[in-house]
Scaffold this motif. Structure first.
Motif, PDB file in Angstrom:
ATOM      1  N   ALA A 156      -4.796   9.757   4.077  1.00 19.29           N
ATOM      2  CA  ALA A 156      -5.619   8.689   3.334  1.00 19.29           C
ATOM      3  C   ALA A 156      -5.543   9.053   1.789  1.00 19.29           C
ATOM      4  CB  ALA A 156      -7.065   8.633   3.805  1.00 19.29           C
ATOM      5  N   ARG A 157      -5.805  10.292   1.488  1.00 17.96           N
ATOM      6  CA  ARG A 157      -5.834  10.823   0.168  1.00 17.96           C
ATOM      7  C   ARG A 157      -4.250  10.576  -0.569  1.00 17.96           C
ATOM      8  NH1 ARG A 157     -10.268  15.981  -0.112  1.00 17.96           N
ATOM      9  NH2 ARG A 157     -11.996  14.653  -0.001  1.00 17.96           N
ATOM     10  N   GLU A 158      -3.317  11.042   0.418  1.00 20.50           N
ATOM     11  CA  GLU A 158      -2.000  10.708  -0.076  1.00 20.50           C
ATOM     12  C   GLU A 158      -1.721   9.299  -0.582  1.00 20.50           C
ATOM     13  OE1 GLU A 158       1.910  12.356  -0.930  1.00 20.50           O
ATOM     14  OE2 GLU A 158      -0.208  13.513  -0.551  1.00 20.50           O
ATOM     15  N   ARG A 195     -19.150   6.092  13.505  1.00 18.26           N
ATOM     16  CA  ARG A 195     -17.951   5.136  12.585  1.00 18.26           C
ATOM     17  C   ARG A 195     -17.269   5.896  11.788  1.00 18.26           C
ATOM     18  NH1 ARG A 195     -21.182   1.090  11.550  1.00 18.26           N
ATOM     19  NH2 ARG A 195     -22.055   1.925   9.389  1.00 18.26           N
ATOM     20  N   MET A 196     -16.046   5.939  11.749  1.00 17.91           N
ATOM     21  CA  MET A 196     -15.063   6.563  10.918  1.00 17.91           C
ATOM     22  C   MET A 196     -14.540   5.285  10.139  1.00 17.91           C
ATOM     23  SD  MET A 196     -14.542   9.684  11.127  1.00 17.91           S
ATOM     24  CE  MET A 196     -14.787  11.033  12.443  1.00 17.91           C
ATOM     25  N   SER A 197     -14.559   5.327   8.774  1.00 22.03           N
ATOM     26  CA  SER A 197     -14.039   4.317   8.109  1.00 22.03           C
ATOM     27  C   SER A 197     -12.936   4.783   7.045  1.00 22.03           C
ATOM     28  CB  SER A 197     -15.128   3.909   7.076  1.00 22.03           C
ATOM     29  OG  SER A 197     -16.147   3.234   7.841  1.00 22.03           O
ATOM     30  N   VAL A 198     -11.807   4.070   6.845  1.00 23.61           N
ATOM     31  CA  VAL A 198     -10.788   4.497   5.836  1.00 23.61           C
ATOM     32  C   VAL A 198     -10.394   3.300   5.101  1.00 23.61           C
ATOM     33  CG1 VAL A 198      -8.204   5.449   6.072  1.00 23.61           C
ATOM     34  CG2 VAL A 198      -9.781   6.109   7.825  1.00 23.61           C
ATOM     35  N   PHE A 199     -10.380   3.638   3.579  1.00 21.74           N
ATOM     36  CA  PHE A 199     -10.051   2.766   2.759  1.00 21.74           C
ATOM     37  C   PHE A 199      -8.794   3.138   2.130  1.00 21.74           C
ATOM     38  CE2 PHE A 199     -12.413   4.906  -0.308  1.00 21.74           C
ATOM     39  CZ  PHE A 199     -11.682   4.719  -1.409  1.00 21.74           C
ATOM     40  N   LEU A 200      -7.695   2.061   1.923  1.00 23.40           N
ATOM     41  CA  LEU A 200      -6.472   2.316   1.188  1.00 23.40           C
ATOM     42  C   LEU A 200      -6.509   1.319   0.120  1.00 23.40           C
ATOM     43  CD1 LEU A 200      -4.072   2.802   4.040  1.00 23.40           C
ATOM     44  CD2 LEU A 200      -5.385   4.731   3.163  1.00 23.40           C
ATOM     45  N   PRO A 201      -6.169   1.831  -1.254  1.00 25.49           N
ATOM     46  CA  PRO A 201      -6.314   0.854  -2.317  1.00 25.49           C
ATOM     47  C   PRO A 201      -5.011   0.094  -2.166  1.00 25.49           C
ATOM     48  CG  PRO A 201      -6.015   2.950  -3.013  1.00 25.49           C
ATOM     49  CD  PRO A 201      -6.177   3.140  -1.805  1.00 25.49           C
ATOM     50  N   LYS A 202      -4.811  -1.344  -2.948  1.00 21.78           N
ATOM     51  CA  LYS A 202      -3.658  -1.753  -3.019  1.00 21.78           C
ATOM     52  C   LYS A 202      -2.783  -1.146  -4.293  1.00 21.78           C
ATOM     53  CE  LYS A 202      -3.656  -6.333  -2.798  1.00 21.78           C
ATOM     54  NZ  LYS A 202      -4.121  -7.648  -3.179  1.00 21.78           N
ATOM     55  N   ALA A 212       4.655   3.291   7.279  1.00 22.53           N
ATOM     56  CA  ALA A 212       3.943   2.772   8.524  1.00 22.53           C
ATOM     57  C   ALA A 212       3.731   3.968   9.519  1.00 22.53           C
ATOM     58  CB  ALA A 212       4.991   1.592   8.817  1.00 22.53           C
ATOM     59  N   GLN A 213       4.725   4.728   9.620  1.00 22.79           N
ATOM     60  CA  GLN A 213       4.578   5.821  10.557  1.00 22.79           C
ATOM     61  C   GLN A 213       3.410   6.874  10.363  1.00 22.79           C
ATOM     62  OE1 GLN A 213       7.829   8.461  10.845  1.00 22.79           O
ATOM     63  NE2 GLN A 213       7.329   9.606  12.595  1.00 22.79           N
ATOM     64  N   ALA A 214       3.065   7.005   8.989  1.00 21.93           N
ATOM     65  CA  ALA A 214       1.982   7.867   8.654  1.00 21.93           C
ATOM     66  C   ALA A 214       0.638   6.921   8.931  1.00 21.93           C
ATOM     67  CB  ALA A 214       1.991   8.025   6.886  1.00 21.93           C
ATOM     68  N   PHE A 215       0.556   5.675   8.900  1.00 24.13           N
ATOM     69  CA  PHE A 215      -0.502   4.822   9.111  1.00 24.13           C
ATOM     70  C   PHE A 215      -0.734   4.737  10.431  1.00 24.13           C
ATOM     71  CE2 PHE A 215      -2.718   0.896   9.667  1.00 24.13           C
ATOM     72  CZ  PHE A 215      -3.746   1.031   9.018  1.00 24.13           C
ATOM     73  N   GLY A 216       0.320   4.671  11.136  1.00 23.91           N
ATOM     74  CA  GLY A 216       0.252   4.899  12.580  1.00 23.91           C
ATOM     75  C   GLY A 216      -0.439   6.093  13.255  1.00 23.91           C
ATOM     76  N   ARG A 217      -0.071   7.159  12.846  1.00 30.79           N
ATOM     77  CA  ARG A 217      -0.623   8.400  12.894  1.00 30.79           C
ATOM     78  C   ARG A 217      -1.982   8.522  12.660  1.00 30.79           C
ATOM     79  NH1 ARG A 217       2.242  13.974  11.603  1.00 30.79           N
ATOM     80  NH2 ARG A 217       3.673  13.233  13.525  1.00 30.79           N
ATOM     81  N   LEU A 218      -2.301   7.964  11.458  1.00 26.96           N
ATOM     82  CA  LEU A 218      -3.884   8.042  11.205  1.00 26.96           C
ATOM     83  C   LEU A 218      -4.658   7.322  12.174  1.00 26.96           C
ATOM     84  CD1 LEU A 218      -5.048   7.437   7.613  1.00 26.96           C
ATOM     85  CD2 LEU A 218      -6.196   6.084   9.392  1.00 26.96           C
ATOM     86  N   PHE A 250       0.716  -1.045  -0.017  1.00 26.94           N
ATOM     87  CA  PHE A 250       0.015   0.056   0.040  1.00 26.94           C
ATOM     88  C   PHE A 250       0.905   1.160  -0.082  1.00 26.94           C
ATOM     89  CE2 PHE A 250      -2.336  -3.438   1.922  1.00 26.94           C
ATOM     90  CZ  PHE A 250      -3.599  -3.440   1.292  1.00 26.94           C
ATOM     91  N   ARG A 251       0.231   2.278  -0.717  1.00 24.27           N
ATOM     92  CA  ARG A 251       1.019   3.423  -0.859  1.00 24.27           C
ATOM     93  C   ARG A 251       1.156   4.505   0.322  1.00 24.27           C
ATOM     94  NH1 ARG A 251      -0.415   6.673  -5.992  1.00 24.27           N
ATOM     95  NH2 ARG A 251      -1.898   7.816  -4.209  1.00 24.27           N
TER      96      ARG A 251
END
Length: 451
Positions: free
Chosen positions: A426-428, A443-450, A343-349, A339-340
């Motif tokens: 998420a948009r980045e 409910r907060m939902s975040v999707f990240l494309p492969k 790891a640190q950015a995903f953890g902050r999210l 995923f683009r």
């Protein structure tokens, strides 16, 4: 040198250069054709001068020939070698004397520089072979060619002048939209930040250029507006914590004789400093993401799962003071999927979503998180059983410095940047984030494309 000229001048000069070459070729072709026609006409006239003699010797080879007419230049020799007619100039006659009879045509020049076309002919009769020559001066043709040259020269110059003027006018008309765009661009520099370049009615290259530049201007204007709004909002947000910090420090000065009171004021000041540091950090991160200065990074699903579990542990530590339960569900994932997102950015999210949820629920509330993976994307959801958001706030929940009512933010002292940062991250990564009231809770939902 040419690079210093205007585009209009270069177009005109280039057109004139092409026109000069084409016109010279055309004039040379015309002159050559006319010269060929005139030379052929002289040869034909010379041939016609021999026709009457040809008929006479054919019909009556033994009779004396009639004298040539005035201006007719001929030389006729009988089969016996007798000269029956001779009106040729001496310079033309000398090469013919003693010449064998033959059918021929050639050009010659006398001692005065005049050019003649000479035609020879043989005529077979019962008495033998007659030899005939006739000559025609080309002086009239040369005069005609000189006159033609003058006409072609003057006409060519007039055509070039007309073509140059037409090229200049056409270039001016073609570049008129550019001039209009330049004038409009000057207005942009004078503060008309919402202005657009004029787009022509015709679908040509200039209108396409204007459309492209307008899209670029729109992006620049939107970016400028966002930056101005961000600076304004940041100044507004920083004003209150700075004022509070200043007051706390002043109170701390007054409590130098009371260690407990001084400790409380210093502790309160530390909280204010932490809030300012968090605000500055989030602003810097948002600016970095929106300006695309962040280096592109990828992470595998396995790495993101580890970050998710780390965020769960941090959320549970944060929730201890309120006795909030933090549960999670982790579905089987493909560890090698990429995923683009760093790891640190995903953890902050994830941390921001957990922090918002924990702050929103009452004591002894519950926060639930799930991480699932499908063939095309990674889906993260964080939900709580708190009061949720006002319905009219949901569409703007991810804007910077926006807050819902006091039930979710005022009491917590949030800066209103957490969800904005979540959406930017998420948009980045090419994904998106959404919020939905679940009554009760959110409910907060975040999707990240492969990749």
């Amino acid at each position: 040198m040419l690079s210093r000229l205007s585009i209009r001048s270069r177009i005109t000069l280039g057109s004139l250069a092409v026109a000069v070459v084409l016109l010279l070729v055309a004039l040379l072709v015309v002159r050559t054709q006319v010269s060929t026609v005139l030379a052929s006409a002289d040869a034909s006239l010379a041939q016609s001068d021999l026709e009457s003699f040809d008929k006479d010797v054919t019909a009556n080879p033994d009779e004396t020939l009639d004298a040539p007419g005035s201006g007719i230049l001929v030389y006729v020799r009988s089969p016996g070698g007798t000269v029956e007619a001779n009106t040729l100039p001496r310079d033309i006659l000398v090469p013919i004397l003693g010449r064998d009879a033959t059918d021929e045509q050639y050009m010659t020049t006398d001692d005065e520089g005049r050019t003649f076309v000479v035609v020879g002919r043989t005529v077979q009769t019962s008495a033998g072979t007659w030899a005939m020559w006739s000559a025609r001066s080309t002086s009239s043709n040369e005069l005609a060619l000189r006159g033609l040259d003058a006409v072609l020269l003057v006409g060519g110059l007039l055509l070039l002048l007309g073509f140059g003027a037409a090229s200049w006018l056409l270039a001016t008309a073609a570049l008129r939209p550019v001039s209009a765009m330049r004038r409009q661009a000057e207005q942009l520099g004078e503060g008309a930040t919402d202005a657009q370049l004029p787009v022509g009615r015709t679908q040509d290259e200039l209108s396409e250029l204007a459309t492209t530049l307008n899209r670029f201007l729109s992006r620049v204007q939107a970016s400028s507006a966002r930056e101005k709004q961000m600076v304004s909002d940041a100044a507004h947000e920083l004003r209150t914590p700075l004022a509070v910090l200043k007051t706390q420090l002043e109170l701390a000065h007054n409590d130098f004789g009371d260690a407990d009171a001084l400790a409380r004021q210093v502790g309160a000041a530390e909280v204010s400093v932490d809030r300012l540091a968090s605000l500055a950090s989030n602003l810097l991160e948002l600016s970095r993401i929106e300006s695309h200065e962040a280096a592109a990074s990828t992470s595998t699903a396995a790495v993101l799962t580890d970050e998710f579990m780390g965020s769960v542990d941090r959320a549970r530590m944060l929730a201890l003071d309120k006795s909030v339960a933090v549960d999670f569900t982790l579905s089987p994932i493909d560890d090698g999927a990429e995923f683009r997102i760093a790891a640190q950015a995903f953890g902050r999210l994830v941390d921001n979503l957990f922090s918002n949820a924990i702050n929103a629920v009452d004591d002894a509330g519950t926060v639930r998180a799930t991480l699932t993976q499908s063939e095309r994307r990674l889906l993260l959801t964080v939900s709580d059983d708190g009061p949720g958001m006002p319905d009219d706030f949901v569409p703007v929940a991810f804007e910077r410095f926006t807050r819902p009512d006091a039930s979710r933010a005022t009491s917590t002292g949030g800066s209103g940047l957490g969800l904005a940062l979540v959406r930017a991250l998420a948009r980045e990564a090419g994904g998106e984030v959404s919020a939905e009231n679940t009554h009760p809770g959110l409910r907060m939902s975040v999707f990240l494309p492969k990749m």
